[in-house]
Design an enzyme around this catalytic site. Sequence first.
Site, mmCIF file in Angstrom:
data_model
loop_
_atom_site.group_PDB
_atom_site.id
_atom_site.type_symbol
_atom_site.label_atom_id
_atom_site.label_comp_id
_atom_site.label_asym_id
_atom_site.label_seq_id
_atom_site.Cartn_x
_atom_site.Cartn_y
_atom_site.Cartn_z
ATOM 1 N N CYS A 38 0.850 -1.191 0.000
ATOM 2 C CA CYS A 38 0.000 0.000 0.000
ATOM 3 C C CYS A 38 0.886 1.242 0.000
ATOM 4 O O CYS A 38 2.089 1.153 0.155
ATOM 5 C CB CYS A 38 -0.878 0.007 1.245
ATOM 6 S SG CYS A 38 -1.746 -1.552 1.467
ATOM 7 N N ARG A 62 2.393 2.374 -7.458
ATOM 8 C CA ARG A 62 2.412 1.165 -6.628
ATOM 9 C C ARG A 62 1.139 0.343 -6.828
ATOM 10 O O ARG A 62 1.082 -0.812 -6.410
ATOM 11 C CB ARG A 62 2.532 1.537 -5.138
ATOM 12 C CG ARG A 62 3.839 2.202 -4.785
ATOM 13 C CD ARG A 62 3.774 2.818 -3.405
ATOM 14 N NE ARG A 62 3.828 1.817 -2.346
ATOM 15 C CZ ARG A 62 4.931 1.441 -1.739
ATOM 16 N NH1 ARG A 62 6.073 1.957 -2.073
ATOM 17 N NH2 ARG A 62 4.906 0.541 -0.772
ATOM 18 N N TRP A 70 -3.776 -1.751 -1.335
ATOM 19 C CA TRP A 70 -3.682 -2.908 -2.224
ATOM 20 C C TRP A 70 -4.134 -4.064 -1.345
ATOM 21 O O TRP A 70 -3.416 -4.483 -0.436
ATOM 22 C CB TRP A 70 -2.231 -3.074 -2.712
ATOM 23 C CG TRP A 70 -1.970 -4.317 -3.490
ATOM 24 C CD1 TRP A 70 -1.568 -5.528 -2.990
ATOM 25 C CD2 TRP A 70 -2.042 -4.482 -4.914
ATOM 26 N NE1 TRP A 70 -1.400 -6.426 -4.014
ATOM 27 C CE2 TRP A 70 -1.679 -5.820 -5.195
ATOM 28 C CE3 TRP A 70 -2.384 -3.636 -5.959
ATOM 29 C CZ2 TRP A 70 -1.639 -6.315 -6.502
ATOM 30 C CZ3 TRP A 70 -2.335 -4.151 -7.252
ATOM 31 C CH2 TRP A 70 -1.976 -5.471 -7.510
ATOM 32 N N ASN A 87 0.411 -0.400 6.227
ATOM 33 C CA ASN A 87 0.881 -1.152 5.066
ATOM 34 C C ASN A 87 1.497 -2.421 5.627
ATOM 35 O O ASN A 87 2.295 -2.359 6.549
ATOM 36 C CB ASN A 87 1.929 -0.276 4.339
ATOM 37 C CG ASN A 87 2.618 -0.998 3.203
ATOM 38 O OD1 ASN A 87 2.218 -2.079 2.810
ATOM 39 N ND2 ASN A 87 3.665 -0.382 2.680
ATOM 40 N N GLY A 88 1.121 -3.591 5.116
ATOM 41 C CA GLY A 88 1.699 -4.840 5.618
ATOM 42 C C GLY A 88 0.603 -5.808 6.015
ATOM 43 O O GLY A 88 -0.557 -5.641 5.637
ATOM 44 N N GLU A 96 11.819 -20.766 -17.344
ATOM 45 C CA GLU A 96 11.551 -19.373 -16.961
ATOM 46 C C GLU A 96 12.748 -18.474 -17.295
ATOM 47 O O GLU A 96 12.577 -17.360 -17.787
ATOM 48 C CB GLU A 96 11.196 -19.308 -15.467
ATOM 49 C CG GLU A 96 10.981 -17.928 -14.898
ATOM 50 C CD GLU A 96 9.896 -17.097 -15.596
ATOM 51 O OE1 GLU A 96 9.173 -17.624 -16.461
ATOM 52 O OE2 GLU A 96 9.800 -15.903 -15.280
ATOM 53 N N LYS A 114 12.528 -15.169 -19.720
ATOM 54 C CA LYS A 114 12.952 -13.822 -19.278
ATOM 55 C C LYS A 114 13.934 -13.239 -20.279
ATOM 56 O O LYS A 114 13.827 -12.088 -20.665
ATOM 57 C CB LYS A 114 13.650 -13.876 -17.906
ATOM 58 C CG LYS A 114 12.817 -13.985 -16.687
ATOM 59 C CD LYS A 114 11.894 -12.856 -16.398
ATOM 60 C CE LYS A 114 10.596 -13.034 -17.097
ATOM 61 N NZ LYS A 114 9.471 -13.552 -16.495
ATOM 62 N N GLU A 125 12.177 -12.260 -23.669
ATOM 63 C CA GLU A 125 11.224 -11.156 -23.728
ATOM 64 C C GLU A 125 11.861 -9.787 -23.573
ATOM 65 O O GLU A 125 11.344 -8.820 -24.115
ATOM 66 C CB GLU A 125 10.035 -11.353 -22.774
ATOM 67 C CG GLU A 125 10.364 -11.461 -21.333
ATOM 68 C CD GLU A 125 9.156 -11.774 -20.467
ATOM 69 O OE1 GLU A 125 8.064 -11.297 -20.759
ATOM 70 O OE2 GLU A 125 9.324 -12.493 -19.473
ATOM 71 N N HIS A 145 18.738 -35.647 -28.503
ATOM 72 C CA HIS A 145 17.711 -36.141 -29.436
ATOM 73 C C HIS A 145 17.458 -35.149 -30.558
ATOM 74 O O HIS A 145 16.420 -35.223 -31.214
ATOM 75 C CB HIS A 145 16.423 -36.463 -28.677
ATOM 76 C CG HIS A 145 16.611 -37.595 -27.703
ATOM 77 N ND1 HIS A 145 16.707 -38.913 -28.085
ATOM 78 C CD2 HIS A 145 16.773 -37.588 -26.354
ATOM 79 C CE1 HIS A 145 16.900 -39.669 -27.017
ATOM 80 N NE2 HIS A 145 16.944 -38.888 -25.949
ATOM 81 N N LYS A 203 1.332 -6.104 -20.137
ATOM 82 C CA LYS A 203 1.393 -6.682 -18.789
ATOM 83 C C LYS A 203 0.258 -7.667 -18.556
ATOM 84 O O LYS A 203 0.427 -8.690 -17.932
ATOM 85 C CB LYS A 203 1.360 -5.559 -17.741
ATOM 86 C CG LYS A 203 1.528 -6.021 -16.320
ATOM 87 C CD LYS A 203 2.935 -6.531 -16.058
ATOM 88 C CE LYS A 203 3.069 -7.253 -14.732
ATOM 89 N NZ LYS A 203 4.231 -8.164 -14.720
HETATM 90 C C1 F6R Z 1 6.224 -12.860 -18.674
HETATM 91 C C2 F6R Z 1 4.876 -12.564 -18.253
HETATM 92 C C3 F6R Z 1 3.758 -13.274 -18.929
HETATM 93 C C4 F6R Z 1 2.624 -13.568 -17.929
HETATM 94 C C5 F6R Z 1 1.416 -14.179 -18.632
HETATM 95 C C6 F6R Z 1 0.327 -14.544 -17.657
HETATM 96 O O1 F6R Z 1 7.182 -12.172 -17.926
HETATM 97 O O2 F6R Z 1 4.664 -11.768 -17.379
HETATM 98 O O3 F6R Z 1 4.208 -14.434 -19.533
HETATM 99 O O4 F6R Z 1 3.129 -14.445 -16.970
HETATM 100 O O5 F6R Z 1 0.917 -13.273 -19.575
HETATM 101 O O6 F6R Z 1 -0.095 -13.442 -16.918
HETATM 102 P P1 F6R Z 1 -0.901 -13.620 -15.570
HETATM 103 O O7 F6R Z 1 0.026 -14.239 -14.576
HETATM 104 O O8 F6R Z 1 -1.342 -12.256 -15.192
HETATM 105 O O9 F6R Z 1 -2.053 -14.540 -15.883
#
Ligand code: F6R
Length: 607
Positions: free
Chosen positions: A2, A27, A73, A99-100, A480, A484, A487, A503, A602
């Site tokens: 928060c 935030r 939040w 906050n917390g 993962e 990272k 992207e 293979h 996002k």
């Molecule tokens: C990669 C990334 C995306 C999300 C995916 C699912 O860094 O952020 O691959 O993980 O779009 O998003 P959520 O978790 O919001 O369903």
Amino acid sequence: MCGIMGYVGPQEAAPIIMDGLKRLEYRGYDSAGVAVSNGTIDVRKAEGKIAGLVALLDEKPLEGTVGIGHTRWATHGVPSDLNAHPHTDPTGDFVVVHNGIIENFQTLREELEAGGSVFTSQTDTEILAHLVAQEYDGDLAAAVRKAVERAEGAYALVVMTKREPRKIVAVRKISPLVVGLGDGETFLASDIPAVLHHTRDFLIIEDDELVTITEEGATVETITGDPVDRDVLHVDWDPGQAEKGGFEHFMLKEIHEQPTVITETLGGRLDEDGTAWLEDVEFDDDFARGLDTVWITACGTAYHAGLVGREIFQRVLRLPTIVEYAHEMRYSDPMVKEGDLTIAISQSGETADTLAAARLAAERGTRMLALTNVVGSTLSRYADDVLYTRAGPEISVASTKAYIAMLIGQYLLALRLGVARGSIDRDRATEISHGLNHLPAQVEEILENDEAIVEAAQAIVDADDIYFLGRGLDYAVAMEGSLKLKEISYLHSEAMPAGELKHGTLALITEGVPVIVVVTQRATYDKTISAVQEVKARGGKVVAVAYDTDTEIEKFAEIVLRIPETDDLLAPVNAVVPLQLLAYHVARLRGHDIDQPRNLAKSVTVE
Ligand code: F6R
């Protein structure tokens, strides 16, 4: 995560607080509120964006030169006007923002209710207002001290009372809190950017410290009442840098928040002996014992968290665990059924495919559990059970801290189910619990020693193709790490199980091709090393992620990214951190827009 603001000085408090709250908007929040002291204490609060609170204040203005404010939040209780902060005690004389998370909130609430207290919200914060009021005996700081003695957990708590009208008292444990020192006015905030345009002189409040602010300045003490002489920090960041807490990018800031995120996601949910208390997970032990199959569905990074989950659930529950991309599961006529548990993982809780797969699974009679970061998200609303990760808002498109929180959530779930089923014994549950509690300090250690990661970034920055290898849990982490890198660096990379290399893909390994191998799992260590040797024999450039106790690995790898040793089951939490940083440094060297990579959003709310 928060946002907090406080002000004492000659000016009207509400506009200053509102301005600070707007600056904390990055935030993320779901409701906001402000309280001003002026003989009485008046509170205004509203669900939703700051604009709602602004409209309310236009209609019902607040006058007074001392005040506190908050953007929320949600962690306990849905986003709503009632659950928004500030919260008052029953007399209305004391008002708090927080906050917390108060871990023993349920116990405290029951104790207070037994004594006749009546609560108007579902929050853990409201009990703090009641506690401070009960402990008050003419000295606000003493009352706050006594109140937090009873509270366990993480908090930045800010308190104001009409009985001592020209001061604000705040206390910090884990959640951030800073004091801004002005000329005849003093500010409190959860983050420097909120008040940077008023002052550049700050006191950073540390854990277990209490601060009293008046217009003359601030007095810092330890929570036990010893005076603290804190140096003034003069900040010359520009406002953009300040939002990122001094980090160059949100992604780096969020990577560095991970120790706190682990602490918060575990907070109040895990006993020493491995008993997990998951507040919105409502299935009983009979359900756990009768469970047939675990399904996990998600997309992207959340899917990769699910790959780790598959290993965790299979090992801890000894049950078949199926992980499906949500966009595949929804069209695959899955054999999900009553007696199964489907875990839908989504940071946002709004990803269209994940929602559709979860809905389909629920229609087929499975119990549906949402593992999500956003309280009140669509996914959380139609789940039978919800486990909130407590990562706070994630701004960088490339997910980091939300992923770590998803892993922690799955360890907690595995303990909840495994102990109920008897598929792990008490000793093993205790070991896992200890291991989990050590992770924040271990991740901190990785973050403090990133020289080898920068070296590895320089070594791979000009590569055309990069390969990631691992087995079992290491493979899940490799997936993962590869995503990272792709992207944000826009380099082509591919992850595969180490055993799969020979293979086909081995044909692509030639002189200088970088191969990043995650090699933490002791049961398959030698097998993974044989794949590494195949890479070396073809001139591949090997970068390894390995335990700091691994004395063999230097024989095979050109660069070793060391992580603290853990129980192998927990290794993914540590192992992913160097890979997040590697992706970050490569992207930075290549000069990319790290927080907003091209073509990506996002939240993917379209199918
Ligand atoms: C990669 C990334 C995306 C999300 C995916 C699912 O860094 O952020 O691959 O993980 O779009 O998003 P959520 O978790 O919001 O369903």
